[in-house]
Design a protein around this motif. Structure first.
Motif, PDB file in Angstrom:
ATOM      1  N   GLU A 118       6.660 -39.579 -10.016  1.00 15.23           N
ATOM      2  CA  GLU A 118       5.784 -40.365  -9.161  1.00 15.23           C
ATOM      3  C   GLU A 118       5.274 -39.453  -8.048  1.00 15.23           C
ATOM      4  O   GLU A 118       5.932 -38.499  -7.686  1.00 15.23           O
ATOM      5  CB  GLU A 118       6.506 -41.532  -8.488  1.00 15.23           C
ATOM      6  N   ARG A 119       4.111 -39.800  -7.529  1.00 16.37           N
ATOM      7  CA  ARG A 119       3.569 -38.970  -6.454  1.00 16.37           C
ATOM      8  C   ARG A 119       3.185 -39.823  -5.252  1.00 16.37           C
ATOM      9  O   ARG A 119       2.013 -40.171  -5.098  1.00 16.37           O
ATOM     10  CB  ARG A 119       2.362 -38.200  -6.956  1.00 16.37           C
ATOM     11  N   PRO A 120       4.174 -40.169  -4.429  1.00 15.03           N
ATOM     12  CA  PRO A 120       3.809 -40.946  -3.235  1.00 15.03           C
ATOM     13  C   PRO A 120       2.968 -40.093  -2.293  1.00 15.03           C
ATOM     14  O   PRO A 120       3.216 -38.906  -2.133  1.00 15.03           O
ATOM     15  CB  PRO A 120       5.170 -41.282  -2.617  1.00 15.03           C
ATOM     16  N   ARG A 121       1.914 -40.697  -1.735  1.00 10.12           N
ATOM     17  CA  ARG A 121       1.037 -39.927  -0.845  1.00 10.12           C
ATOM     18  C   ARG A 121       1.581 -39.946   0.575  1.00 10.12           C
ATOM     19  O   ARG A 121       2.152 -40.935   1.019  1.00 10.12           O
ATOM     20  CB  ARG A 121      -0.364 -40.525  -0.872  1.00 10.12           C
ATOM     21  N   HIS A 122       1.421 -38.837   1.245  1.00 12.77           N
ATOM     22  CA  HIS A 122       1.824 -38.761   2.648  1.00 12.77           C
ATOM     23  C   HIS A 122       0.558 -38.749   3.486  1.00 12.77           C
ATOM     24  O   HIS A 122       0.008 -37.704   3.807  1.00 12.77           O
ATOM     25  CB  HIS A 122       2.660 -37.514   2.891  1.00 12.77           C
ATOM     26  N   LYS A 123       0.104 -39.973   3.838  1.00 13.97           N
ATOM     27  CA  LYS A 123      -1.205 -40.113   4.481  1.00 13.97           C
ATOM     28  C   LYS A 123      -1.246 -39.462   5.846  1.00 13.97           C
ATOM     29  O   LYS A 123      -2.263 -38.906   6.252  1.00 13.97           O
ATOM     30  CB  LYS A 123      -1.556 -41.598   4.617  1.00 13.97           C
ATOM     31  N   ASP A 124      -0.121 -39.539   6.576  1.00 15.51           N
ATOM     32  CA  ASP A 124      -0.136 -39.025   7.944  1.00 15.51           C
ATOM     33  C   ASP A 124       0.175 -37.537   8.008  1.00 15.51           C
ATOM     34  O   ASP A 124       0.265 -36.959   9.077  1.00 15.51           O
ATOM     35  CB  ASP A 124       0.850 -39.819   8.808  1.00 15.51           C
ATOM     36  N   SER A 125       0.332 -36.902   6.857  1.00  8.96           N
ATOM     37  CA  SER A 125       0.650 -35.472   6.872  1.00  8.96           C
ATOM     38  C   SER A 125      -0.541 -34.679   6.349  1.00  8.96           C
ATOM     39  O   SER A 125      -1.272 -35.135   5.475  1.00  8.96           O
ATOM     40  CB  SER A 125       1.873 -35.212   6.011  1.00  8.96           C
ATOM     41  N   ASN A 126      -0.691 -33.471   6.871  1.00 11.09           N
ATOM     42  CA  ASN A 126      -1.811 -32.607   6.450  1.00 11.09           C
ATOM     43  C   ASN A 126      -1.496 -31.881   5.144  1.00 11.09           C
ATOM     44  O   ASN A 126      -2.377 -31.353   4.488  1.00 11.09           O
ATOM     45  CB  ASN A 126      -2.096 -31.616   7.578  1.00 11.09           C
ATOM     46  N   ILE A 127      -0.200 -31.873   4.770  1.00 16.91           N
ATOM     47  CA  ILE A 127       0.204 -31.068   3.619  1.00 16.91           C
ATOM     48  C   ILE A 127       0.788 -31.958   2.517  1.00 16.91           C
ATOM     49  O   ILE A 127       1.543 -32.893   2.791  1.00 16.91           O
ATOM     50  CB  ILE A 127       1.198 -29.962   4.069  1.00 16.91           C
ATOM     51  N   GLU A 128       0.356 -31.691   1.314  1.00 11.97           N
ATOM     52  CA  GLU A 128       0.817 -32.501   0.177  1.00 11.97           C
ATOM     53  C   GLU A 128       1.403 -31.561  -0.888  1.00 11.97           C
ATOM     54  O   GLU A 128       0.832 -30.509  -1.176  1.00 11.97           O
ATOM     55  CB  GLU A 128      -0.398 -33.241  -0.385  1.00 11.97           C
ATOM     56  N   PHE A 129       2.548 -31.952  -1.456  1.00 13.01           N
ATOM     57  CA  PHE A 129       3.172 -31.136  -2.502  1.00 13.01           C
ATOM     58  C   PHE A 129       3.147 -31.851  -3.843  1.00 13.01           C
ATOM     59  O   PHE A 129       3.289 -33.066  -3.896  1.00 13.01           O
ATOM     60  CB  PHE A 129       4.648 -30.844  -2.149  1.00 13.01           C
ATOM     61  N   PHE A 130       2.969 -31.091  -4.902  1.00 10.12           N
ATOM     62  CA  PHE A 130       3.066 -31.644  -6.253  1.00 10.12           C
ATOM     63  C   PHE A 130       4.081 -30.830  -7.037  1.00 10.12           C
ATOM     64  O   PHE A 130       4.005 -29.603  -7.022  1.00 10.12           O
ATOM     65  CB  PHE A 130       1.709 -31.600  -6.958  1.00 10.12           C
ATOM     66  N   TYR A 131       4.973 -31.528  -7.690  1.00 11.04           N
ATOM     67  CA  TYR A 131       6.059 -30.854  -8.399  1.00 11.04           C
ATOM     68  C   TYR A 131       5.739 -30.851  -9.897  1.00 11.04           C
ATOM     69  O   TYR A 131       5.703 -31.895 -10.529  1.00 11.04           O
ATOM     70  CB  TYR A 131       7.367 -31.590  -8.106  1.00 11.04           C
ATOM     71  N   ASP A 132       5.461 -29.662 -10.414  1.00 14.90           N
ATOM     72  CA  ASP A 132       5.138 -29.539 -11.839  1.00 14.90           C
ATOM     73  C   ASP A 132       6.420 -29.186 -12.582  1.00 14.90           C
ATOM     74  O   ASP A 132       6.770 -28.024 -12.713  1.00 14.90           O
ATOM     75  CB  ASP A 132       4.069 -28.449 -12.005  1.00 14.90           C
ATOM     76  N   PHE A 133       7.116 -30.217 -13.048  1.00 13.72           N
ATOM     77  CA  PHE A 133       8.435 -29.996 -13.648  1.00 13.72           C
ATOM     78  C   PHE A 133       8.324 -29.643 -15.125  1.00 13.72           C
ATOM     79  O   PHE A 133       7.605 -30.292 -15.880  1.00 13.72           O
ATOM     80  CB  PHE A 133       9.289 -31.258 -13.483  1.00 13.72           C
ATOM     81  N   ARG A 134       9.008 -28.565 -15.514  1.00 17.31           N
ATOM     82  CA  ARG A 134       9.065 -28.185 -16.936  1.00 17.31           C
ATOM     83  C   ARG A 134      10.501 -28.304 -17.384  1.00 17.31           C
ATOM     84  O   ARG A 134      11.362 -27.569 -16.891  1.00 17.31           O
ATOM     85  CB  ARG A 134       8.618 -26.725 -17.123  1.00 17.31           C
ATOM     86  N   GLU A 135      10.749 -29.195 -18.314  1.00 22.51           N
ATOM     87  CA  GLU A 135      12.129 -29.307 -18.771  1.00 22.51           C
ATOM     88  C   GLU A 135      12.444 -28.177 -19.742  1.00 22.51           C
ATOM     89  O   GLU A 135      11.598 -27.741 -20.523  1.00 22.51           O
ATOM     90  CB  GLU A 135      12.380 -30.668 -19.420  1.00 22.51           C
ATOM     91  N   LEU A 136      13.666 -27.679 -19.647  1.00 16.61           N
ATOM     92  CA  LEU A 136      14.092 -26.581 -20.504  1.00 16.61           C
ATOM     93  C   LEU A 136      15.298 -27.030 -21.305  1.00 16.61           C
ATOM     94  O   LEU A 136      16.365 -27.280 -20.749  1.00 16.61           O
ATOM     95  CB  LEU A 136      14.497 -25.387 -19.644  1.00 16.61           C
ATOM     96  N   ILE A 137      15.095 -27.149 -22.599  1.00 17.32           N
ATOM     97  CA  ILE A 137      16.184 -27.653 -23.428  1.00 17.32           C
ATOM     98  C   ILE A 137      17.181 -26.538 -23.714  1.00 17.32           C
ATOM     99  O   ILE A 137      16.810 -25.431 -24.082  1.00 17.32           O
ATOM    100  CB  ILE A 137      15.617 -28.244 -24.735  1.00 17.32           C
TER     101      ILE A 137
END
Lengths: 256, 335
Positions: free
Chosen positions: B237-256
């Motif tokens: 999920e990507r909750p937005r941080h409206k009051d912050s200037n910086i936003e992070f996105f986590y690109d997760f790669r699962e490794l079996i």
């Protein structure tokens, strides 16, 4: 300024070229010592990566090139000790430096092993193959040397070349065999079949058979000199194709 | 007599070896075992007819190839007999016998091996397996108790950073607890923690609910010279941080890391439990069960390859003989 083990190895392999050249003109013997230093750093590089990755560092092209270089240096140093092959040092130095320059363009990040590679057979299979590759590479360089100096050297020296290159092939062939067989045993554990005619397997067999042909043609028909030289070159090209070519040109199970 | 002399000649060995090498090369140049349509599409109908006529599409299992190997083995056999008479190097004789053993073993495999598939759900009992569409009995029962996929804990996390005021995107491959500066800004961040299955329990505590990456998340510490903030970033999920200037996105790669099927084998009174992994098959009564496939959409199903190969022990014996022979040969030569 601090150098990484990778850079140190490259620097010393490169310096060995310069010193081998100087050795020729000044009649000194420093080249080998520099190459030994390079070999030590190469060993430390492998050791360090093995420790960091907590698995044998033999799983991608970068790791393969670093280990291949190590085996070539080892094969050269051992046979130099035995047969005094110092005149090859220059070529070995050039090859090792080129290897490391090539490796510097490859992705050197440590990746986790895919399930199929998580096995003790990985180390046994790959190390025996590379030890074989190292010996056969030196034999190949000797053969090239033979080819280009055919008219310039005395028959006695050429005979010696032929003999050394034969010794290197028969020793390399032993490791190639162990590599091939452990590969089959591992395939039976992992894929449920000891032979699947996967392109890499087939080419490994082709390479093995060419060297087998080389050994038998010498033994059965006394095929020495130029004929056996060409067979040796052919074997090495097949080896290179198995190592690199198959990955790029043919698809199969071995693509990791 | 003349034929026998021809068949036992070393020259024939070399010729056969050369032919085998060429055939093997041909087999890697023409893709093997595709369907007729695929060949026609790739090579055209005429070339396909030629391929079909010479059995080039299944070269390694063709009669010609078998015959070639048979000739080779026979030639080898005669040469070995001759060597035996002249009592030459023992190591060499063993290597030659070993090749005959390996070839015989592979012939046994080619004729008698049963290789099939067994797909099974957790809790299900199976007594047979499939070869193609046909079912074959196992003479014992196999039950899948549990199937799990094991994952690596990632040591590198891929993060995208977006700065709203500059409208700029950055990409990081970040390791745990290492500090990263965002170029051209005052911002820096580090990953404090990674959780593969993020969950908030009844008491409001953050816990790791399982060892499966069902809800991977990283806890970041985001710093500027004036401020310091801790923030959970989720891959799903990507909750937005409206009051912050910086936003992070986590690109997760699962490794079996591995696939594990815990099975129980029942035969009469006897019960055996074992976990099959990719490099750890289960052997029982000549059958070997391999971890072969899984289906991400059906997490309680596993695909096992089943094989019964009476040729393998023979081939394996040949391998051992070959190595012994080669070493013996070297010992004698003493280079």
């Amino acid at each position: 300024m601090r150098f990484s083990l990778f850079e140190l190895t490259l620097i010393f392999y490169f310096l060995s070229i310069i010193f081998y050249l100087l050795d020729i003109f000044k009649n000194k013997k420093i080249g080998d010592k520099i190459l030994i230093l390079g070999f030590i750093f190469n060993s430390l590089l492998i050791f360090e990566r093995w420790r960091l990755a907590q698995r044998p560092p033999l799983a991608n092209m970068y790791e393969a090139i670093v280990f291949f270089s190590w085996s070539v240096a080892l094969a050269y140093l051992i046979f130099d000790l035995k047969f005094k092959l110092r005149f090859l040092g220059l070529f070995v130095g050039i090859l090792l430096s080129l290897n490391f320059v090539f490796a510097s363009f490859l992705d050197s990040e440590i990746y986790s092993l895919v399930p199929a590679l998580r096995s003790n057979w990985l180390a046994i299979h790959v190390i025996s193959y590379f030890l074989g590759y190292g010996l056969l590479t030196i034999s190949f360089i000797l053969s090239l040397f033979y080819l280009f100096s055919f008219n310039k050297l005395s028959l006695d020296i050429l005979k010696k070349f032929d003999f050394w290159s034969y010794q290197l092939v028969s020793f390399g062939f032993l490791f190639l065999t162990i590599g091939l067989l452990t590969g089959a045993v591992w395939a039976n554990v992992c894929w449920g079949s000891y032979w699947s005619w996967d392109p890499k397997e087939t080419w490994a067999l082709i390479t093995w058979l060419i060297y087998l042909f080389y050994l038998h043609s010498r033994y059965l028909e006394g095929g020495k000199g130029k004929r056996s030289l060409y067979l040796n070159l052919l074997g090495f090209f097949s080896l290179l194709f198995t190592f690199f070519g198959v990955n790029f040109l043919l698809s199969g199970l071995h693509s990791y | 007599m003349r034929l026998l002399r021809l068949l036992s000649s070393p020259r024939l060995t070399l010729i056969l070896l050369a032919i085998i090498i060429l055939v093997l090369i041909l087999g890697t140049l023409i893709p093997q075992g595709l369907s007729s349509q695929e060949y026609i599409k790739k090579y055209g109908i005429n070339l396909f007819r030629i391929f079909n006529f010479f059995k080039l599409t299944n070269l390694y299992h063709s009669f010609c190839f078998f015959f070639l190997l048979f000739l080779f083995a026979f030639n080898l056999f005669l040469c070995t007999l001759r060597n035996l008479k002249s009592r030459k190097n023992t190591g060499l004789i063993i290597t030659h016998i070993s090749i005959i053993v390996i070839l015989s073993g592979s012939l046994i495999t080619a004729i008698f091996r049963k290789k099939g598939f067994l797909g099974i759900y957790e809790g299900q009992i199976k007594e047979d397996f499939l070869i193609g569409e046909k079912s074959f009995p196992l003479n014992f029962k196999i039950i899948l108790e549990d199937f799990t996929v094991e994952y690596y804990e990632p040591d590198i996390h891929q993060l995208y950073v977006y700065l709203k005021d500059k409208d700029k995107k950055f990409f990081f491959k970040a390791k745990n607890l290492e500090n990263y500066k965002i170029p051209g800004t005052d911002y820096s961040f580090r990953i404090l923690k990674y959780i593969c299955d993020f969950f908030i329990d009844e008491s409001g505590k953050i816990i790791n609910k399982s060892f499966q990456p069902k809800n991977p998340a990283v806890l970041l510490e985001i710093k500027t010279p004036q401020t310091k903030e801790e923030r959970w970033i989720f891959a799903k999920e990507r909750p937005r941080h409206k009051d912050s200037n910086i936003e992070f996105f986590y690109d997760f790669r699962e490794l079996i890391k591995d696939y594990k099927s815990k099975v129980k084998i029942i035969e009469g009174e006897k019960v055996l439990t074992k976990t099959i992994r990719v490099n750890e098959p289960l052997k029982y009564k000549g059958y070997i069960f391999y971890q072969a496939s899984y289906n991400p959409e059906e997490p309680d199903w596993t695909g096992l390859q089943v094989s019964k190969d009476p040729g393998y022990p023979v081939v394996f014996l040949g391998f051992i003989l070959l190595v012994i022979g080669l070493f013996g040969n070297f010992y004698k030569k003493k280079i």
